[in-house]
Design a protein around this motif. Structure first.
Motif, PDB file in Angstrom:
ATOM      1  N   ALA A 150     -19.788  20.506   1.999  1.00 17.76           N
ATOM      2  CA  ALA A 150     -18.372  20.269   2.288  1.00 17.76           C
ATOM      3  C   ALA A 150     -17.595  20.048   0.992  1.00 17.76           C
ATOM      4  O   ALA A 150     -16.499  20.580   0.807  1.00 17.76           O
ATOM      5  CB  ALA A 150     -18.214  19.060   3.212  1.00 17.76           C
ATOM      6  N   VAL A 151     -18.194  19.287   0.090  1.00  8.82           N
ATOM      7  CA  VAL A 151     -17.527  18.975  -1.177  1.00  8.82           C
ATOM      8  C   VAL A 151     -17.338  20.237  -2.016  1.00  8.82           C
ATOM      9  O   VAL A 151     -16.368  20.388  -2.743  1.00  8.82           O
ATOM     10  CB  VAL A 151     -18.346  17.908  -1.933  1.00  8.82           C
ATOM     11  N   GLY A 152     -18.256  21.178  -1.885  1.00 12.95           N
ATOM     12  CA  GLY A 152     -18.138  22.417  -2.650  1.00 12.95           C
ATOM     13  C   GLY A 152     -17.205  23.423  -2.006  1.00 12.95           C
ATOM     14  O   GLY A 152     -16.678  24.298  -2.683  1.00 12.95           O
ATOM     15  N   GLU A 153     -17.015  23.309  -0.709  1.00 15.08           N
ATOM     16  CA  GLU A 153     -16.171  24.278  -0.021  1.00 15.08           C
ATOM     17  C   GLU A 153     -14.733  23.786   0.101  1.00 15.08           C
ATOM     18  O   GLU A 153     -13.797  24.556  -0.037  1.00 15.08           O
ATOM     19  CB  GLU A 153     -16.712  24.559   1.391  1.00 15.08           C
ATOM     20  N   HIS A 154     -14.570  22.537   0.429  1.00 10.11           N
ATOM     21  CA  HIS A 154     -13.234  22.025   0.710  1.00 10.11           C
ATOM     22  C   HIS A 154     -13.209  20.539   0.388  1.00 10.11           C
ATOM     23  O   HIS A 154     -13.260  19.698   1.291  1.00 10.11           O
ATOM     24  CB  HIS A 154     -12.915  22.266   2.196  1.00 10.11           C
ATOM     25  N   PRO A 155     -13.134  20.219  -0.906  1.00  5.42           N
ATOM     26  CA  PRO A 155     -13.251  18.812  -1.301  1.00  5.42           C
ATOM     27  C   PRO A 155     -12.196  17.911  -0.659  1.00  5.42           C
ATOM     28  O   PRO A 155     -12.483  16.773  -0.329  1.00  5.42           O
ATOM     29  CB  PRO A 155     -13.100  18.845  -2.822  1.00  5.42           C
ATOM     30  N   PHE A 165     -18.119  26.125   8.077  1.00  6.54           N
ATOM     31  CA  PHE A 165     -18.884  25.205   8.922  1.00  6.54           C
ATOM     32  C   PHE A 165     -18.572  25.496  10.394  1.00  6.54           C
ATOM     33  O   PHE A 165     -17.499  26.010  10.725  1.00  6.54           O
ATOM     34  CB  PHE A 165     -18.501  23.754   8.630  1.00  6.54           C
ATOM     35  N   THR A 166     -19.495  25.107  11.274  1.00 13.65           N
ATOM     36  CA  THR A 166     -19.209  25.217  12.706  1.00 13.65           C
ATOM     37  C   THR A 166     -18.267  24.084  13.118  1.00 13.65           C
ATOM     38  O   THR A 166     -18.028  23.137  12.357  1.00 13.65           O
ATOM     39  CB  THR A 166     -20.490  25.086  13.545  1.00 13.65           C
ATOM     40  N   VAL A 167     -17.759  24.216  14.330  1.00 13.54           N
ATOM     41  CA  VAL A 167     -16.884  23.187  14.874  1.00 13.54           C
ATOM     42  C   VAL A 167     -17.596  21.837  14.853  1.00 13.54           C
ATOM     43  O   VAL A 167     -17.055  20.827  14.384  1.00 13.54           O
ATOM     44  CB  VAL A 167     -16.471  23.572  16.307  1.00 13.54           C
ATOM     45  N   THR A 168     -18.844  21.828  15.319  1.00 15.49           N
ATOM     46  CA  THR A 168     -19.599  20.569  15.362  1.00 15.49           C
ATOM     47  C   THR A 168     -19.728  19.968  13.966  1.00 15.49           C
ATOM     48  O   THR A 168     -19.453  18.790  13.755  1.00 15.49           O
ATOM     49  CB  THR A 168     -21.006  20.806  15.944  1.00 15.49           C
ATOM     50  N   GLU A 169     -20.126  20.805  13.021  1.00  5.37           N
ATOM     51  CA  GLU A 169     -20.316  20.291  11.660  1.00  5.37           C
ATOM     52  C   GLU A 169     -19.025  19.704  11.111  1.00  5.37           C
ATOM     53  O   GLU A 169     -19.021  18.660  10.469  1.00  5.37           O
ATOM     54  CB  GLU A 169     -20.831  21.412  10.744  1.00  5.37           C
ATOM     55  N   ASN A 170     -17.907  20.384  11.384  1.00  4.73           N
ATOM     56  CA  ASN A 170     -16.628  19.880  10.904  1.00  4.73           C
ATOM     57  C   ASN A 170     -16.279  18.546  11.541  1.00  4.73           C
ATOM     58  O   ASN A 170     -15.741  17.662  10.880  1.00  4.73           O
ATOM     59  CB  ASN A 170     -15.522  20.895  11.200  1.00  4.73           C
ATOM     60  N   ILE A 171     -16.571  18.427  12.823  1.00  2.00           N
ATOM     61  CA  ILE A 171     -16.175  17.202  13.516  1.00  2.00           C
ATOM     62  C   ILE A 171     -17.007  16.009  13.049  1.00  2.00           C
ATOM     63  O   ILE A 171     -16.485  14.919  12.837  1.00  2.00           O
ATOM     64  CB  ILE A 171     -16.267  17.400  15.044  1.00  2.00           C
ATOM     65  N   ILE A 172     -18.306  16.237  12.840  1.00  3.59           N
ATOM     66  CA  ILE A 172     -19.140  15.077  12.492  1.00  3.59           C
ATOM     67  C   ILE A 172     -19.136  14.756  11.004  1.00  3.59           C
ATOM     68  O   ILE A 172     -19.575  13.676  10.607  1.00  3.59           O
ATOM     69  CB  ILE A 172     -20.604  15.276  12.944  1.00  3.59           C
ATOM     70  N   LEU A 173     -18.627  15.674  10.184  1.00  2.00           N
ATOM     71  CA  LEU A 173     -18.666  15.471   8.726  1.00  2.00           C
ATOM     72  C   LEU A 173     -18.118  14.087   8.353  1.00  2.00           C
ATOM     73  O   LEU A 173     -17.011  13.730   8.737  1.00  2.00           O
ATOM     74  CB  LEU A 173     -17.857  16.557   8.022  1.00  2.00           C
ATOM     75  N   GLY A 174     -18.909  13.333   7.623  1.00  2.00           N
ATOM     76  CA  GLY A 174     -18.489  12.000   7.202  1.00  2.00           C
ATOM     77  C   GLY A 174     -18.848  10.927   8.207  1.00  2.00           C
ATOM     78  O   GLY A 174     -18.799   9.742   7.902  1.00  2.00           O
ATOM     79  N   VAL A 196     -15.511  27.808  12.142  1.00  2.00           N
ATOM     80  CA  VAL A 196     -14.083  27.499  12.158  1.00  2.00           C
ATOM     81  C   VAL A 196     -13.246  28.671  11.657  1.00  2.00           C
ATOM     82  O   VAL A 196     -12.167  28.947  12.175  1.00  2.00           O
ATOM     83  CB  VAL A 196     -13.824  26.221  11.338  1.00  2.00           C
ATOM     84  N   GLU A 197     -13.770  29.403  10.652  1.00  2.00           N
ATOM     85  CA  GLU A 197     -12.955  30.495  10.098  1.00  2.00           C
ATOM     86  C   GLU A 197     -12.719  31.612  11.117  1.00  2.00           C
ATOM     87  O   GLU A 197     -11.830  32.431  10.944  1.00  2.00           O
ATOM     88  CB  GLU A 197     -13.593  31.054   8.830  1.00  2.00           C
ATOM     89  N   GLN A 205      -8.122  25.755  15.898  1.00  2.00           N
ATOM     90  CA  GLN A 205      -8.465  24.942  14.728  1.00  2.00           C
ATOM     91  C   GLN A 205      -7.764  23.590  14.805  1.00  2.00           C
ATOM     92  O   GLN A 205      -8.325  22.559  14.463  1.00  2.00           O
ATOM     93  CB  GLN A 205      -8.057  25.659  13.440  1.00  2.00           C
ATOM     94  N   GLN A 206      -6.526  23.618  15.300  1.00  4.70           N
ATOM     95  CA  GLN A 206      -5.789  22.370  15.410  1.00  4.70           C
ATOM     96  C   GLN A 206      -6.477  21.433  16.410  1.00  4.70           C
ATOM     97  O   GLN A 206      -6.573  20.231  16.184  1.00  4.70           O
ATOM     98  CB  GLN A 206      -4.376  22.674  15.866  1.00  4.70           C
ATOM     99  N   ARG A 207      -6.985  22.009  17.491  1.00  4.08           N
ATOM    100  CA  ARG A 207      -7.719  21.212  18.469  1.00  4.08           C
ATOM    101  C   ARG A 207      -8.926  20.550  17.804  1.00  4.08           C
ATOM    102  O   ARG A 207      -9.233  19.392  18.062  1.00  4.08           O
ATOM    103  CB  ARG A 207      -8.206  22.126  19.599  1.00  4.08           C
ATOM    104  N   VAL A 208      -9.603  21.329  16.940  1.00  8.18           N
ATOM    105  CA  VAL A 208     -10.760  20.765  16.237  1.00  8.18           C
ATOM    106  C   VAL A 208     -10.314  19.576  15.390  1.00  8.18           C
ATOM    107  O   VAL A 208     -10.977  18.535  15.351  1.00  8.18           O
ATOM    108  CB  VAL A 208     -11.438  21.833  15.352  1.00  8.18           C
ATOM    109  N   GLU A 209      -9.153  19.733  14.742  1.00 12.05           N
ATOM    110  CA  GLU A 209      -8.642  18.637  13.915  1.00 12.05           C
ATOM    111  C   GLU A 209      -8.392  17.393  14.764  1.00 12.05           C
ATOM    112  O   GLU A 209      -8.715  16.272  14.365  1.00 12.05           O
ATOM    113  CB  GLU A 209      -7.331  19.060  13.228  1.00 12.05           C
ATOM    114  N   ILE A 210      -7.795  17.594  15.937  1.00 12.04           N
ATOM    115  CA  ILE A 210      -7.515  16.439  16.798  1.00 12.04           C
ATOM    116  C   ILE A 210      -8.826  15.806  17.263  1.00 12.04           C
ATOM    117  O   ILE A 210      -8.990  14.587  17.253  1.00 12.04           O
ATOM    118  CB  ILE A 210      -6.629  16.862  17.992  1.00 12.04           C
TER     119      ILE A 210
END
Lengths: 333, 521, 353
Positions: free
Chosen positions: A200-205, B96-105, B141-142, B149-154
């Motif tokens: 993630a840090v490398g793609e979109h910090p 990243f997939t939707v799941t990966e984006n949502i759980i990141l962090g 996501v791409e 994508q906005q839904r994923v953000e929410i």
């Protein structure tokens, strides 16, 4: 759900075919002359070790957004420190640890330059290289010799398998360590929290930052850890491959490793394949020359790995996708 | 329980260079309300929200959550306090997939380090069902449309148990229908007790959805009101500080001969067609607007028309002359003027002076060059004249354009393009991110060019801009022109249907309008 | 003015850390630096040595700085210089019967052309395949080392009975560049070229195109500039300068091609270009500084028993400090001005963007 393996096979169809072709070729060659085939393959693996370590070092850095063209310097400094420690203490283990720590220190220096000082990363890497060339040149004294080098350890049973045994299971310890590390890095990059955050840090910090991930810390940590791999490559060169140190002994391997990384699409296993290919090219030409099959001046043979690097870069350039944020300093708002 | 879930008191934020982005700003949010924060670009809305989300530190002031004073040093702190933010530019990792984006962090892990993606996926599915925000957890996501994508953000914010949700200009990238869907989601979230801050500069939307409205101007809060106490005119006046002309003044077009004629233009990106056999004619003295949600091929179309990209097939005729593709120089010499989508990336060389930027397309011609030699005197005089003529506010012709405000940077581009003898103008998002004054100015100039007989192709994601400037409107959807209208014979809702791909005109109609050369087999 | 101050601070800091390293290895920095200074400027002979050492450095510094203007990093100046040096030598010993005023320029031209052609390779590769010039030029350096070694040890080897090393025969007297008093003519050429490069970059339309490409490639394309042509042309000119540096080294100093004399000149070009803040006029003093260090290093080794390589360390430190502007500005309490031209090299690998 798509499994990572399925995706891997789908994305690497071309390489799979190349691998099968290679296996067939090896089988044929083995039939013709078993001893030479084993020797060439074993030599390929040996040649590939510093390349894959360097490539893993570059890959971890770039996956977190930092270009590392200082791998050459990191290897060289580590090789030198390993050499010195071995000369002073006579211990191979201590010497290896010292080399790895030196690599980490060089990695930290790169992180410091690119994250904190925001020096252009390519210039930062160049600084690292020049400092390594200068310091190793200044402190090197002719006449010192290492006390021993790592010897091959045959793994019981496995080493008896034809071809695979002599190639993979009769190696010195750092080679085994490297083989394990390739899979460790692969696993950590794709299956752990650290890996997800690194990518993630490398793609979109900024996205990572807004989720509370400390981009600077990740980059510092990863580039330092990656430096340890370059350090290991340096230790490998003095303690396992050559058994001594010379000025500029890395001979461009750090740069070739970057091409290996790019050819391997920033993926540890693919990079290993690329490293083996480079190792194979080197081993094959050495063997051909040794057999007197080629009446070409040695300088042209010596050019081969570098030519291969250029061809590979020109061939994959524009068709690969590096991590999106690579090379850009991240500035917190 | 405090009256407010969130309260900001006396927030002041100064940036290096002396800009006061927030000047003693007070703002509060009640539980379960939708509170609109209204203001022009540069009014300080986003700065305030970034302070609340921990991305900036205020120089003065205090933030309270549930009545307790808090210090928010980082997004991490904000998330812990239950604050979630959907940024104007999505903070999603495209690969990243939707799941990966949502759980990141906030990853689900086993043994302390190993990702547990199957469980995370399950959680994402449950969450999306609970709030009626449908997504495919395995999609990259791409590959998703912006609305999804906005839904994923929410979902990302909800996954972190956000009770306070900040939406920064969420409607900028949506079709009218998607905006309606978003509003439905917002209402639903509100009814489940989520408090929402809705940042926007669109008056109609504010009146449609907000429970309360706070208006900001030049870093200060002008006032807080409710939709039933105000109307559009009043809000506009609060926002800009003066009476605003909401409509662009223009006379009916007097179209002349066809200036731009493109046929069967096809652009592919990595083998995938993104512009699919588009034909278009633009006449002298008319403005043809291209409406469409971002990412439907407009950027690629514009690049092909301005010599920045080689299309896979098609022809381009300018003023009766056949033009080569992928050669900006020849197009420029034959009368192309171009206001690019991203002014800082394409339109300007930021470290160069205003004078150099004003001759960016003509530097090699007399009087700016004689042979190889540049002529600094002529370049300087040109700059002085255009700075005066186009009212560019700057310390002098030799200062770097990087030091100018966004509006003045855009004026530099407009001055450069409009001071050449152009026949065809491609204006791509010409007013994005500008304040109302600059928007009015640039709109007026574009209409002036039209009246002087220039053929104008306007691409904009702002449907209001398309509606008010265009003489004809074409709708682009998934790389195709799916409809063409006379601007006075169509309304926003209808355009929205076409923009969303819910409708398309018949092929015969499209062929008749000149945007297809043949009906589909 | 500010950039001069930044450079001077970087140099001072590098010398200071160098002094610490000297102290750590048991040498008095005063003695060492004193010997260095004496060896570089102590007498007319020392001065000539400094100028001789500085001459190829002006060329390689200009080569790197020029490429920087188009945001290209020519780490391959080293290889281009080697080729220039050996081709000039070949013309110098191989072509007979020409008067000096034709032979010497002809050899220079041959060397320059060799460098230019060799630098065109990474330029073409970058433009048409997206291969990043940083890696390709480094690889070409190794290829150049092998190629020149082959030539000097094979077809063009000095066959005189006394010779056992890889080197070419000595060039003819007619190909040698004269020295006027302590001033080598090559140095004069290099200073003139610095002026020409300045003129080219700031007074011509071509220079405007180069700088536009360097500062914003997208805007250059938008404005109708052919980025591909500009990049290749920039690499060619950069290689020409480096090749000329090699030729001058051969014709003015060494008198033949002999490996080892010109090691590192291309890399030193990077330090010099950055110390000069990529400005052609800054290159000359920066090259003189590095040249003086090289000229004085033998004296230092002799008088203070310090390994010559310390000057490589000091150079690397200079490079570090001059690149660490952020740090220097903090130290000097200097603010960054909005809209300053910046050197950005680290755009993605191979993505062509």
């Amino acid at each position: 759900m798509k499994t990572p393996w399925r995706t891997f096979f789908r994305q690497n169809r071309g390489r799979m075919i190349a691998a099968v072709a290679l296996v067939l070729f090896v089988a044929y060659a083995y039939n013709r002359n078993a001893q030479i085939t084993e020797a060439v393959l074993a030599s390929s693996l040996r040649q590939s070790i510093p390349l894959i370590l360097g490539a893993l070092c570059g890959l971890i850095g770039e996956r977190s957004g930092i270009i590392n063209i200082g791998i050459e310097g990191q290897m060289l400094m580590a090789a030198f420190v390993s050499f010195l420690v071995n000369v002073k203490t006579g211990s191979l283990i201590l010497a290896t640890i010292a080399g790895v720590l030196m690599g980490a220190l060089m990695g930290w220096a790169l992180a410091f330059m690119s994250v904190t000082l925001r020096i252009d990363q390519i210039i930062g890497g160049t600084v690292l290289n020049m400092i390594a060339f200068g310091l190793t040149g200044y402190f090197y004294q002719v006449g010192l010799a290492t006390k021993g080098k790592f010897q091959p350890i045959a793994i019981p049973l496995l080493s008896k398998i034809p071809i695979i045994g002599p190639v993979f299971f009769q190696n010195p310890p750092l080679t085994y360590l490297t083989l394990v590390l390739i899979f460790v890095v692969h696993f950590f990059l794709y299956y752990t929290r650290w890996g997800l955050r690194t990518r993630a840090v490398g793609e979109h910090p900024r996205a990572a930052d807004t989720l509370g991930i400390d981009v600077y810390r990740m980059r510092y940590m990863n580039v330092t850890l990656a430096g340890m791999l370059a350090g290991l490559a340096g230790a490998y060169l003095t303690l396992e491959a050559v058994g001594s140190f010379e000025r500029m002994m890395t001979n461009g391997r750090g740069f070739v490793a970057l091409a290996v990384m790019i050819f391997g699409k920033w993926d540890p296993l693919s990079a290993w394949g690329a490293a083996l290919l480079f190792g194979f090219a080197t081993a094959l030409q050495t063997q051909l020359q040794f057999m007197g099959a080629l009446q070409i001046p040695h300088q042209f043979i010596g050019m081969l790995p570098y030519l291969l690097t250029i061809i590979v870069l020109a061939g994959v350039g524009g068709r690969t996708r590096p991590p999106a944020a690579v090379g850009q300093p991240y500035v917190k708002e | 329980m405090s009256e407010y879930v969130l309260e900001a008191r006396g927030i002041t934020k100064r940036f290096p260079g002396g800009v006061v982005a927030n000047d003693h700003v007070d703002f509060n949010l009640r539980p379960g309300e939708i509170h609109a924060l209204l203001g022009e670009n540069g009014a300080g809305k986003t700065t305030l929200m970034n302070i609340i989300y921990g991305l900036y530190q205020p120089d003065e002031g205090q933030i309270f959550v549930d009545g307790r004073p808090v210090v928010i040093r980082s997004p991490h702190d904000a998330i812990r306090l239950g604050i979630g933010m959907v940024h104007q530019h999505f903070m999603l990792v495209p690969v990243f997939t939707v799941t990966e984006n949502i759980i990141l962090g906030a990853e689900v892990v086993r043994f302390g380090i190993v990702l547990d993606l199957p469980r995370a996926r399950q959680q994402v599915l449950e969450l999306s069902r609970r709030y009626g925000l449908e997504v495919d957890p395995d999609a990259l996501v791409e590959d998703l449309p912006v609305g999804v994508q906005q839904r994923v953000e929410i979902l990302k914010a909800l996954y972190r148990d956000a009770r306070i949700l900040i939406l920064d200009e969420p409607t900028a990238v949506l079709t009218p229908q998607e905006v309606e869907e978003l509003f439905a989601v917002m209402r639903q979230l509100r009814d489940r007790g989520v408090s929402i801050i809705f940042i926007t500069h669109k008056l109609k939307e504010v009146l449609a959805i907000a429970d309360r409205i706070t208006v900001m101007r030049r870093g200060k809060v002008v006032g807080t009101t409710t939709p039933d106490q105000v109307d559009e005119q009043k809000l506009a006046a609060m926002m800009v500080g003066r009476e605003v002309v909401l409509e662009v003044q223009k006379t009916p077009a007097k179209p002349g001969p066809v200036v731009l004629d493109i046929r069967d233009l096809r652009v592919e990106e990595n083998g995938v067609p993104v512009v699919k056999d588009v034909s278009l004619q633009v006449r002298a003295g008319e403005i043809l607007g291209i409406a469409g949600v971002q990412g439907n091929g407009q950027t690629e179309l514009a690049e092909a028309l301005t010599g920045l990209r080689r299309p896979q097939k098609g022809t381009l005729v300018l003023d009766g002359k056949s033009m080569p593709f992928n050669n900006a120089r020849i197009l420029i010499e034959n009368g192309l003027g171009h206001i690019p989508e991203d002014r800082q990336k394409h339109g300007l060389v930021l470290p160069f002076s205003i004078a150099d930027n004003l001759v960016l397309c003509t530097y090699y011609k007399p009087p700016f060059a004689r042979g190889w030699q540049r002529q600094p005197q002529a370049i300087l005089e040109n700059a002085e004249r255009l700075i005066e003529q186009f009212d560019i506010r700057a310390a002098g012709p030799m200062v770097p354009v990087a030091t100018l405000s966004g509006g003045n940077q855009q004026k530099v581009i407009v001055a450069r393009e409009f001071s050449r003898p152009i026949r065809f103008l491609l204006a791509n998002q010409p007013t994005r991110g500008l304040d109302v004054g600059s928007i009015e100015y640039i709109h007026r100039r574009i209409v002036e060019m039209r009246d002087q007989g220039v053929a104008v192709l306007l691409i904009s994601a702002e449907l209001d801009e398309i509606m008010s400037l265009s003489d004809r409107i074409a709708v682009m959807y998934e790389g195709e022109i799916v409809a063409v209208f006379d601007a006075d014979k169509v309304d926003k809702a209808t355009l929205g249907m076409y923009m969303a791909g819910a409708r398309r005109q018949g092929d015969d109609e499209l062929v008749a309008a000149g945007v297809r050369t043949q009906t589909r087999a | 003015m500010r950039s001069v101050l930044l450079s001077l601070t970087a140099i001072a800091l590098a010398l200071f850390i160098g002094a610490l390293i000297l102290l750590a290895s048991g040498v008095s920095p005063l003695v060492a630096y004193g010997a260095l200074l004496k060896g570089a400027f102590g007498d007319a002979q020392a001065l000539q040595r400094t100028l001789e050492k500085a001459t190829p450095l002006v060329f390689s510094g200009l080569a790197v700085a020029f490429a920087f203007k188009a945001s290209l990093f020519n780490i391959g100046a080293q290889g281009q210089l080697l080729l220039g040096a050996i081709i000039a030598a070949a013309v110098g010993f191989g072509v007979e019967g020409l008067p000096p005023y034709i032979h010497a320029p002809l050899a220079l031209l041959a060397g320059a052309t060799a460098g230019a052609l060799f630098a065109a390779i990474p330029g073409v590769l970058k433009v048409y395949t997206g291969a990043h010039e940083v890696i390709t030029t480094i690889m070409l350096n190794y290829i150049a080392i092998n190629l020149t070694d082959y030539l000097a040890d094979g077809p063009w080897k000095d066959r005189s009975p006394m010779n056992i090393v890889a080197r070419t025969p000595a060039i003819l007297e007619s190909a040698r560049l004269p020295t006027w008093g302590p001033i080598p003519s090559g140095f004069v050429i290099s200073v003139i070229l610095a002026g020409v490069i300045y003129w080219l970059l700031w007074k011509t339309t071509f220079g405007f195109e180069i700088r536009t490409v360097g500062q914003n490639r997208h805007a250059a394309r938008y404005a109708g500039i052919s980025v591909a042509k500009v990049m290749i042309a920039t690499m060619v000119i950069s290689g020409l300068l480096a090749g000329l540096g090699g030729a001058v080294e051969t014709q003015g100093v060494v008198g033949r091609y002999q490996p080892g004399f010109n090691v590192g000149l291309g890399f030193e070009g990077i330090t010099i270009a950055l110390l000069a803040k990529t400005h052609p006029f800054g290159v000359v003093p920066a090259a003189l500084l590095v040249g003086a260090m090289k000229a004085g290093s033998s004296q230092m080794q002799f008088a203070a028993d310090v390994a010559k390589e310390i000057i490589d360390v000091i150079q690397a430190l200079m490079l570090f400090f001059i690149s660490a502007e952020f740090l220097l500005r903090r130290m000097l309490r200097m603010k960054e001005e909005a809209g300053e031209e910046k050197l950005v090299l680290s755009t993605g690998w191979g993505s062509g963007d």
